[in-house]
Scaffold this motif. Structure first.
Motif, short mmCIF file in Angstrom:
data_model
loop_
_atom_site.label_atom_id
_atom_site.label_comp_id
_atom_site.label_asym_id
_atom_site.label_seq_id
_atom_site.Cartn_x
_atom_site.Cartn_y
_atom_site.Cartn_z
N GLU A 75 -26.85 62.52 -27.49
CA GLU A 75 -26.38 63.22 -26.44
C GLU A 75 -26.74 62.64 -25.22
O GLU A 75 -27.80 62.61 -24.92
CB GLU A 75 -26.82 64.75 -26.61
N PHE A 76 -25.79 62.61 -24.19
CA PHE A 76 -25.79 62.09 -23.02
C PHE A 76 -25.37 63.28 -21.90
O PHE A 76 -24.32 63.61 -22.10
CB PHE A 76 -25.10 60.83 -22.66
N ARG A 77 -26.26 63.41 -20.95
CA ARG A 77 -25.79 64.49 -19.81
C ARG A 77 -25.74 63.86 -18.46
O ARG A 77 -26.75 63.09 -18.24
CB ARG A 77 -26.62 65.57 -19.91
N ILE A 78 -24.48 63.93 -17.88
CA ILE A 78 -24.85 63.33 -16.36
C ILE A 78 -24.44 64.52 -15.51
O ILE A 78 -23.63 65.45 -15.60
CB ILE A 78 -23.63 62.17 -16.07
N ILE A 79 -24.94 64.82 -14.32
CA ILE A 79 -25.25 66.07 -13.48
C ILE A 79 -24.90 65.33 -12.16
O ILE A 79 -25.44 64.52 -11.66
CB ILE A 79 -26.41 66.69 -13.73
N LYS A 80 -23.99 66.08 -11.60
CA LYS A 80 -23.67 65.80 -10.09
C LYS A 80 -23.88 67.17 -9.41
O LYS A 80 -23.27 68.13 -9.56
CB LYS A 80 -22.39 65.36 -9.82
N GLU A 81 -24.49 67.32 -8.15
CA GLU A 81 -24.74 68.53 -7.23
C GLU A 81 -23.76 68.55 -6.41
O GLU A 81 -23.15 67.58 -5.84
CB GLU A 81 -26.20 68.31 -6.61
N ILE A 82 -23.19 69.73 -6.23
CA ILE A 82 -22.14 70.18 -5.49
C ILE A 82 -22.87 70.72 -3.97
O ILE A 82 -23.80 71.36 -4.03
CB ILE A 82 -21.45 71.51 -5.93
N LYS A 83 -22.45 69.95 -2.98
CA LYS A 83 -23.09 70.01 -1.78
C LYS A 83 -22.55 71.23 -0.74
O LYS A 83 -21.35 71.04 -0.28
CB LYS A 83 -23.33 68.72 -0.66
N HIS A 84 -23.12 72.33 -0.70
CA HIS A 84 -22.57 73.36 0.17
C HIS A 84 -23.50 73.48 1.34
O HIS A 84 -24.72 73.18 1.33
CB HIS A 84 -22.28 74.51 -0.56
N LYS A 85 -22.90 74.32 2.67
CA LYS A 85 -23.68 74.37 3.49
C LYS A 85 -24.74 75.65 3.44
O LYS A 85 -24.27 76.87 2.97
CB LYS A 85 -22.89 74.78 4.92
N HIS A 86 -26.02 75.71 3.80
CA HIS A 86 -26.93 76.73 3.52
C HIS A 86 -26.71 77.33 4.81
O HIS A 86 -26.36 77.17 5.79
CB HIS A 86 -28.53 76.00 3.84
N ILE A 87 -27.15 78.66 4.67
CA ILE A 87 -26.78 79.70 5.81
C ILE A 87 -27.48 79.37 7.04
O ILE A 87 -27.09 79.66 8.03
CB ILE A 87 -27.43 81.24 5.26
N THR A 88 -28.61 78.64 6.67
CA THR A 88 -29.39 78.12 8.16
C THR A 88 -28.62 77.35 8.82
O THR A 88 -28.96 76.77 9.83
CB THR A 88 -30.88 77.78 7.79
N GLN A 89 -27.56 76.54 8.17
CA GLN A 89 -26.89 75.49 8.89
C GLN A 89 -25.64 76.05 9.37
O GLN A 89 -24.81 75.51 10.12
CB GLN A 89 -26.39 74.43 7.76
N ILE A 90 -25.43 77.42 9.18
CA ILE A 90 -24.20 77.98 9.39
C ILE A 90 -24.25 78.88 10.86
O ILE A 90 -23.64 78.76 11.58
CB ILE A 90 -23.37 78.92 8.66
N LEU A 91 -25.68 79.81 10.72
CA LEU A 91 -25.68 80.64 11.83
C LEU A 91 -26.95 80.12 12.43
O LEU A 91 -27.83 79.34 11.94
CB LEU A 91 -26.29 81.93 11.16
N THR A 92 -27.31 80.39 13.88
CA THR A 92 -28.27 80.22 14.50
C THR A 92 -29.69 81.25 14.19
O THR A 92 -29.41 81.82 13.43
CB THR A 92 -28.23 80.44 16.04
#
Length: 486
Positions: free
Chosen positions: A126-143
């Protein structure tokens, strides 16, 4: 969502499969560049399988699965034995010997966030390949000012179903209430909350003050393989606790779950404190299991607790009545399982087994690994003659990967469970509890192996049933000579 593919070892299948993976990755949230890297890694992997894994015609299986934070492709094949440790890429071999052995795996590893290989004996590779999905953290959206400003005192509160427009306020509420300590990291990313709601992975309620500020949130996460849900995400802003907000939200969620036709709700209540367990008990949830060390240590804001892996109590609320049930109860655990069922309001008849059950050659087993939490759940969907051998192989692989908590779910509607339990105990598994309706609307016995010491004095449980389960597990550990802290 999961997508299964069965492919032949024919070079003509490679490009269509790779094109499909690229399109799927983009649809799931990767950028075009990231999707191209993921598809290229997949291309390299299945090309090696098609060209080198089989002497004659064969087939292999691909499972595409996505979560809110990552994409994973699992490729399973029954080709010739292969040990990647003996084929590691070396730049020195390339320069000195023009030897590119292992270069394909090196390429894959550089294109994805994680590349995992599991050798499963007769069950193949069994082989598994994984890729993270990059989303903005709330600290990158609000001051910082927007995040730190606390909600004003309220004259009254309004509750409503959660919508996609609430995502940013929910993430801000989580951050304001817990800082960085909330265990479900996806809750800090508004886009992930939106995707979960859009895909029907959860439903919930939000409570706002008369000024419109979010001060409470509670959601049910839908099970992926059974018609039940987890009351798994909850927050009330500290200044607004004790105002009846939790009661308001729990009642609304139970009503929503009933209207959706769910068979039950469950909670994974941490044993760092008993607050969640007390709330669950107030609304009719019954304790059915104690899962040791399910989460890694994390500091809970406002609570001082032992630095050890965090255990959870499984609390279950039936939404459809089941008064009587005929199942197979393993001799070792029949009394405590009967008590758990009785506490749920179910009268259980233990079906006797007079001869060894007939089994097919192959079991149906699923392995769910959470590398971030360091735990794995082995789910036996169907017993087969190879079950124990396959479980042993999985244990060996999980030990090598330093997985700390390993749990196995066994269906109680087949007589083989009575033979399986003593053998699993020899492998080191002990009792955990009952998982009602957890997979395909069937009841499962959960057993567990924890590969770290725990101090039981710091496992706090509330209900009488949870206390009984804790004592039972503690006695079994002592009887088996399993070392503990303290």
């Amino acid at each position: 969502m999961e997508i299964s593919l069965k492919l032949e070892n024919d070079i003509r299948v490679i490009q269509p499969a790779v094109d499909f993976v690229y399109r799927w990755a983009v649809d799931c949230g990767l950028s075009e560049k990231e999707a191209q890297e993921f598809a290229t890694a997949f291309d390299e992997l299945i090309t090696d399988i098609v060209l080198f894994a089989f002497e004659d015609k064969g087939e292999f299986f691909v499972l595409l699965s996505d979560s809110l934070s990552q994409l994973e492709i699992t490729v399973h094949e029954l080709g010739e034995p292969f040990d990647p440790e003996r084929h590691r890429y070396s730049i020195q071999k390339v320069l000195n010997e023009n030897n590119f052995d292992g270069a394909g795996f090196e390429v894959i590893g550089n294109l994805v966030d994680d590349f995992i290989y599991l050798y499963k004996g007769r069950a193949g590779k069994e082989f598994r390949i994984i890729k993270e999905i990059k989303h903005k953290h709330i600290t990158q959206i609000l001051t910082e000012k927007q995040l730190s400003t606390e909600p004003e005192k309220a004259v009254g509160y309004q509750i409503s179903p959660v919508t996609e427009e609430d995502a940013e306020d929910i993430a801000r509420l989580i951050y304001r209430s817990y800082g960085y300590t909330y265990p479900k990291e996806d809750m800090y990313y508004p886009d992930r909350i939106v995707n979960a709601l859009r895909q029907g992975k959860k439903f919930g309620v939000i409570v706002r003050t008369d000024r419109g500020e979010a001060v409470g949130y509670f959601a049910v996460i839908m099970s992926t393989d059974s018609n039940i849900g987890e009351v798994g995400e909850v927050v009330v802003f500290p200044r607004h606790r004790g105002k009846g907000i939790m009661k308001m939200m729990m009642k609304a969620l139970i009503d929503m779950a009933k209207n959706k036709g769910l068979l039950g709700l469950f909670g994974e209540a941490v044993t760092v404190h008993t607050i969640s367990q007390k709330v669950n008990a107030k609304y009719g949830f019954k304790s059915t299991a104690l899962v040791l060390g399910f989460f890694p240590y994390a500091k809970y804001k406002g609570f001082e607790h032992k630095q050890q892996r965090i255990s959870v109590v499984i609390d279950f609320l039936p939404l459809k009545e089941r008064k009587q049930l005929k199942i197979y109860l393993p001799e070792e655990y029949k009394n405590i399982l009967k008590d758990i069922y009785r506490n749920l309001g179910i009268d259980v008849e233990n079906i006797p087994v007079r001869k060894s059950p007939q089994l097919k050659e192959r079991s149906k087993i699923e392995l769910q690994i959470n590398y971030r939490f360091g735990n794995a759940v082995i789910v036996v969907k169907k017993y087969g003659k190879d079950m124990l051998d396959r479980v042993a192989k999985k244990l060996e692989a999980l030990y090598k990967k330093d997985i700390k908590g390993i749990y196995i779910d066994l269906p109680l509607d087949h007589p083989y469970v009575k033979q399986a339990v003593p053998q699993l105990k020899k492998m080191g598994f002990i009792f955990s509890g009952l998982m009602p309706l957890f997979h395909n609307e069937r009841d499962f016995l959960r057993m567990q192996i924890l590969r770290e010491k725990l101090d039981f004095r710091h496992i706090n449980v509330f209900s009488d049933m949870a206390k009984r389960i804790k004592r039972f597990i503690h006695r079994e550990m002592n009887k088996n000579g399993i070392p503990q802290k303290g």
